[in-house]
Design a protein around this motif. Structure first.
Motif, PDB file in Angstrom:
ATOM      1  N   ARG A  18      27.356  24.028 -40.838  1.00 33.90           N
ATOM      2  CA  ARG A  18      28.257  25.147 -40.555  1.00 33.90           C
ATOM      3  C   ARG A  18      29.538  24.615 -39.941  1.00 33.90           C
ATOM      4  O   ARG A  18      29.536  23.655 -39.189  1.00 33.90           O
ATOM      5  CB  ARG A  18      27.590  26.109 -39.584  1.00 33.90           C
ATOM      6  N   SER A  19      30.631  25.306 -40.238  1.00 31.58           N
ATOM      7  CA  SER A  19      31.921  24.837 -39.728  1.00 31.58           C
ATOM      8  C   SER A  19      32.577  25.865 -38.813  1.00 31.58           C
ATOM      9  O   SER A  19      33.785  25.895 -38.690  1.00 31.58           O
ATOM     10  CB  SER A  19      32.854  24.526 -40.899  1.00 31.58           C
ATOM     11  N   GLY A  20      31.780  26.719 -38.190  1.00 36.43           N
ATOM     12  CA  GLY A  20      32.344  27.699 -37.278  1.00 36.43           C
ATOM     13  C   GLY A  20      31.465  28.915 -37.164  1.00 36.43           C
ATOM     14  O   GLY A  20      30.339  28.936 -37.647  1.00 36.43           O
ATOM     15  N   PRO A  21      31.998  29.941 -36.523  1.00 38.85           N
ATOM     16  CA  PRO A  21      31.210  31.158 -36.335  1.00 38.85           C
ATOM     17  C   PRO A  21      31.043  31.923 -37.643  1.00 38.85           C
ATOM     18  O   PRO A  21      31.718  31.642 -38.633  1.00 38.85           O
ATOM     19  CB  PRO A  21      32.042  31.962 -35.340  1.00 38.85           C
ATOM     20  N   GLY A  22      30.160  32.885 -37.614  1.00 36.03           N
ATOM     21  CA  GLY A  22      29.970  33.715 -38.789  1.00 36.03           C
ATOM     22  C   GLY A  22      28.533  33.763 -39.224  1.00 36.03           C
ATOM     23  O   GLY A  22      27.632  33.210 -38.592  1.00 36.03           O
ATOM     24  N   ARG A  23      28.330  34.416 -40.322  1.00 35.76           N
ATOM     25  CA  ARG A  23      27.000  34.603 -40.871  1.00 35.76           C
ATOM     26  C   ARG A  23      26.455  33.259 -41.358  1.00 35.76           C
ATOM     27  O   ARG A  23      27.177  32.482 -41.972  1.00 35.76           O
ATOM     28  CB  ARG A  23      27.124  35.568 -42.047  1.00 35.76           C
ATOM     29  N   PRO A  24      25.167  33.014 -41.118  1.00 38.22           N
ATOM     30  CA  PRO A  24      24.567  31.764 -41.608  1.00 38.22           C
ATOM     31  C   PRO A  24      24.569  31.717 -43.137  1.00 38.22           C
ATOM     32  O   PRO A  24      24.449  32.744 -43.794  1.00 38.22           O
ATOM     33  CB  PRO A  24      23.126  31.817 -41.090  1.00 38.22           C
ATOM     34  N   ARG A  25      24.722  30.519 -43.688  1.00 39.88           N
ATOM     35  CA  ARG A  25      24.705  30.354 -45.145  1.00 39.88           C
ATOM     36  C   ARG A  25      23.323  30.617 -45.695  1.00 39.88           C
ATOM     37  O   ARG A  25      22.318  30.323 -45.065  1.00 39.88           O
ATOM     38  CB  ARG A  25      25.088  28.917 -45.515  1.00 39.88           C
ATOM     39  N   ARG A  26      23.270  31.157 -46.922  1.00 43.12           N
ATOM     40  CA  ARG A  26      22.004  31.335 -47.639  1.00 43.12           C
ATOM     41  C   ARG A  26      21.952  30.424 -48.861  1.00 43.12           C
ATOM     42  O   ARG A  26      20.874  30.096 -49.331  1.00 43.12           O
ATOM     43  CB  ARG A  26      21.859  32.779 -48.099  1.00 43.12           C
ATOM     44  N   TYR A  27      23.102  30.062 -49.399  1.00 39.08           N
ATOM     45  CA  TYR A  27      23.176  29.293 -50.645  1.00 39.08           C
ATOM     46  C   TYR A  27      24.051  28.065 -50.424  1.00 39.08           C
ATOM     47  O   TYR A  27      24.984  28.079 -49.635  1.00 39.08           O
ATOM     48  CB  TYR A  27      23.764  30.156 -51.762  1.00 39.08           C
ATOM     49  N   CYS A  28      23.762  27.020 -51.190  1.00 40.01           N
ATOM     50  CA  CYS A  28      24.496  25.768 -51.020  1.00 40.01           C
ATOM     51  C   CYS A  28      25.887  25.827 -51.641  1.00 40.01           C
ATOM     52  O   CYS A  28      26.752  25.034 -51.294  1.00 40.01           O
ATOM     53  CB  CYS A  28      23.693  24.599 -51.587  1.00 40.01           C
ATOM     54  N   GLY A  29      26.101  26.754 -52.554  1.00 37.03           N
ATOM     55  CA  GLY A  29      27.415  26.860 -53.171  1.00 37.03           C
ATOM     56  C   GLY A  29      27.539  28.085 -54.050  1.00 37.03           C
ATOM     57  O   GLY A  29      26.626  28.911 -54.157  1.00 37.03           O
ATOM     58  N   ARG A  30      28.676  28.194 -54.705  1.00 39.17           N
ATOM     59  CA  ARG A  30      28.973  29.357 -55.541  1.00 39.17           C
ATOM     60  C   ARG A  30      27.997  29.486 -56.713  1.00 39.17           C
ATOM     61  O   ARG A  30      27.606  30.585 -57.093  1.00 39.17           O
ATOM     62  CB  ARG A  30      30.415  29.244 -56.039  1.00 39.17           C
ATOM     63  N   ARG A  31      27.601  28.369 -57.295  1.00 37.22           N
ATOM     64  CA  ARG A  31      26.695  28.411 -58.445  1.00 37.22           C
ATOM     65  C   ARG A  31      25.362  29.063 -58.073  1.00 37.22           C
ATOM     66  O   ARG A  31      24.856  29.933 -58.786  1.00 37.22           O
ATOM     67  CB  ARG A  31      26.454  27.012 -58.985  1.00 37.22           C
ATOM     68  N   CYS A  32      24.777  28.684 -56.949  1.00 33.57           N
ATOM     69  CA  CYS A  32      23.502  29.267 -56.526  1.00 33.57           C
ATOM     70  C   CYS A  32      23.680  30.721 -56.094  1.00 33.57           C
ATOM     71  O   CYS A  32      22.814  31.559 -56.358  1.00 33.57           O
ATOM     72  CB  CYS A  32      22.890  28.447 -55.398  1.00 33.57           C
ATOM     73  N   SER A  33      24.773  31.032 -55.451  1.00 34.05           N
ATOM     74  CA  SER A  33      25.043  32.408 -55.049  1.00 34.05           C
ATOM     75  C   SER A  33      25.150  33.313 -56.278  1.00 34.05           C
ATOM     76  O   SER A  33      24.578  34.405 -56.315  1.00 34.05           O
ATOM     77  CB  SER A  33      26.339  32.457 -54.232  1.00 34.05           C
TER      78      SER A  33
END
Length: 63
Positions: A18-33
């Protein structure tokens, strides 16, 4: 499914740091999202078709 274990919810690869505040990531990138969104849409469409078929069967007296 909420997945905050550090693994991509689509492919299982580890998530970037993570590079700052905000919602935790669910996907590694746009393709998986995008792939996950397509799967959710397909499930919604299939469920809608099943509900519609059941409704038609009930109206015809076959249900």
């Amino acid at each position: 499914m909420m997945n905050y274990s550090g693994a991509c919810a689509q492919c299982g690869r580890s998530l970037p740091a993570r590079s700052g505040p905000g919602r935790p990531r669910r996907y590694c990138g746009r393709r998986c999202s995008s792939a996950a969104e397509r799967e959710r849409m397909a499930r919604r469409l299939l469920l809608g078709a099943l509900v519609e078929q059941r409704t038609l069967n009930e109206e015809d007296g076959n249900g």
